[in-house]
Enzyme design. Structure first.
Site, PDB file in Angstrom:
ATOM      1  CG  ASN A   1      -2.952   5.519  -1.230  1.00 20.00           C
ATOM      2  OD1 ASN A   1      -1.862   5.993  -1.577  1.00 20.00           O
ATOM      3  ND2 ASN A   1      -3.573   5.892  -0.121  1.00 20.00           N
TER       4      ASN A   1
ATOM      5  NE  ARG B   1       1.221  14.834   4.306  1.00 18.36           N
ATOM      6  CZ  ARG B   1       1.368  13.513   4.460  1.00 18.36           C
ATOM      7  NH1 ARG B   1       0.612  12.685   3.764  1.00 18.36           N
ATOM      8  NH2 ARG B   1       2.246  13.022   5.315  1.00 18.36           N
TER       9      ARG B   1
ATOM     10  N   PRO C   1       2.997   0.952   0.351  1.00 21.88           N
ATOM     11  CG  PRO C   1       4.992   2.088   0.016  1.00 21.88           C
ATOM     12  CD  PRO C   1       3.842   1.489  -0.726  1.00 21.88           C
ATOM     13  CG  ASN C   2       5.051   2.733   5.409  1.00 19.80           C
ATOM     14  OD1 ASN C   2       5.585   1.909   6.152  1.00 19.80           O
ATOM     15  ND2 ASN C   2       5.731   3.458   4.547  1.00 19.80           N
TER      16      ASN C   2
ATOM     17  CD  GLU D   1      -2.141   9.728  -8.142  1.00 22.81           C
ATOM     18  OE1 GLU D   1      -2.209  10.098  -9.343  1.00 22.81           O
ATOM     19  OE2 GLU D   1      -1.314  10.175  -7.325  1.00 22.81           O
TER      20      GLU D   1
ATOM     21  CE1 TYR E   1      -1.479   9.366   4.968  1.00 16.76           C
ATOM     22  CE2 TYR E   1       0.037   9.095   6.814  1.00 16.76           C
ATOM     23  CZ  TYR E   1      -0.202   9.436   5.492  1.00 16.76           C
ATOM     24  OH  TYR E   1       0.832   9.851   4.698  1.00 16.76           O
TER      25      TYR E   1
ATOM     26  NE  ARG F   1       2.088   6.170   7.220  1.00 18.01           N
ATOM     27  CZ  ARG F   1       2.021   6.311   5.909  1.00 18.01           C
ATOM     28  NH1 ARG F   1       1.098   5.671   5.233  1.00 18.01           N
ATOM     29  NH2 ARG F   1       2.876   7.061   5.274  1.00 18.01           N
TER      30      ARG F   1
ATOM     31  CG  HIS G   1      -2.680  10.242  -2.822  1.00 13.24           C
ATOM     32  ND1 HIS G   1      -1.669   9.347  -2.589  1.00 13.24           N
ATOM     33  CD2 HIS G   1      -2.605  10.582  -4.131  1.00 13.24           C
ATOM     34  CE1 HIS G   1      -0.992   9.168  -3.711  1.00 13.24           C
ATOM     35  NE2 HIS G   1      -1.546   9.889  -4.665  1.00 13.24           N
TER      36      HIS G   1
ATOM     37  CB  ALA H   1       6.263   6.390   0.018  1.00 13.41           C
TER      38      ALA H   1
HETATM   39  C1  DQA Z   1      -0.547   8.892   0.884  1.00 18.94           C
HETATM   40  C2  DQA Z   1       0.317  10.146   0.686  1.00 18.94           C
HETATM   41  C3  DQA Z   1       1.756   9.762   0.433  1.00 18.94           C
HETATM   42  O1  DQA Z   1       2.544  10.935   0.264  1.00 18.94           O
HETATM   43  C4  DQA Z   1       2.323   8.990   1.594  1.00 18.94           C
HETATM   44  O2  DQA Z   1       3.641   8.579   1.325  1.00 18.94           O
HETATM   45  C5  DQA Z   1       1.465   7.849   2.014  1.00 18.94           C
HETATM   46  C6  DQA Z   1       0.009   7.999   1.975  1.00 18.94           C
HETATM   47  C7  DQA Z   1      -1.999   9.238   1.253  1.00 18.94           C
HETATM   48  O3  DQA Z   1      -2.839   8.374   1.113  1.00 18.94           O
HETATM   49  O4  DQA Z   1      -2.271  10.355   1.710  1.00 18.94           O
HETATM   50  O5  DQA Z   1       1.954   6.831   2.463  1.00 18.94           O
HETATM   51  O6  DQA Z   1      -0.578   8.176  -0.336  1.00 18.94           O
END
Ligand code: DQA
Length: 138
Positions: free
Chosen positions: A71, A104, A9-10, A95, A22, A17, A97, A74
């Site tokens: 990835n 964080r 998501p997002n 995995e 990011y 964003r 990120h 959230a």
């Molecule tokens: C994320 C880190 C997550 O905590 C966050 O909710 C994201 C992006 C990252 O790529 O840094 O949406 O996965």
């Protein structure tokens, strides 16, 4: 070698964003760079904001592809369902990120993916995806 990048998501909003966290680049632009760099790899990309769609995609590719770069955004910090899907399939999952989630908020320090992932790469910006692909190429 058949790999898929699955974004949660997002992450469709990358470039717009929170650019201080990011970056400024859209994932579509970055993905085109990856496809150019890894011409010998069959590289696919899937993004969804919906947990069940992410689980469906993991199930769909998880018995035939060579690797999944995930990835879960959230959902990383909440989804028992995604963790179980990874456990259920045979394709290894790395995995990824973009940000260093350990630097964080505390809720981002928990991952339901890490215990079932082959490995974890985080904190290198978009380059985290590149490093994950390299890990499958060895
Ligand atoms: C994320 C880190 C997550 O905590 C966050 O909710 C994201 C992006 C990252 O790529 O840094 O949406 O996965």
């Amino acid at each position: 070698m058949k790999l898929i990048i699955i974004n949660g998501p997002n992450l469709n909003l990358l470039g717009k964003r929170e650019p201080e966290v990011y970056g400024n680049k859209t994932f579509e632009d970055y993905f085109a760079d990856l496809q150019f760099r890894y011409k010998d790899v069959q590289l696919e990309y899937f993004q969804s904001n919906i947990e069940g769609e992410l689980i469906g995609k993991i199930q769909e590719v998880g018995f035939s592809y060579d690797g999944i770069v995930l990835n879960a955004a959230a959902y990383t910090h909440t989804s028992v369902g995604i963790g179980d899907a990874i456990k259920a399939v045979t394709t290894p999952v790395v995995e990824v990120h973009i940000s260093n989630t350990h630097k964080r908020e505390e809720f981002r320090h928990v991952s339901y993916i890490s215990p079932v992932a082959k490995g974890v790469i985080l904190g290198f910006g978009l380059q985290s995806y590149d490093l994950a692909i390299q890990s499958f190429l060895k």
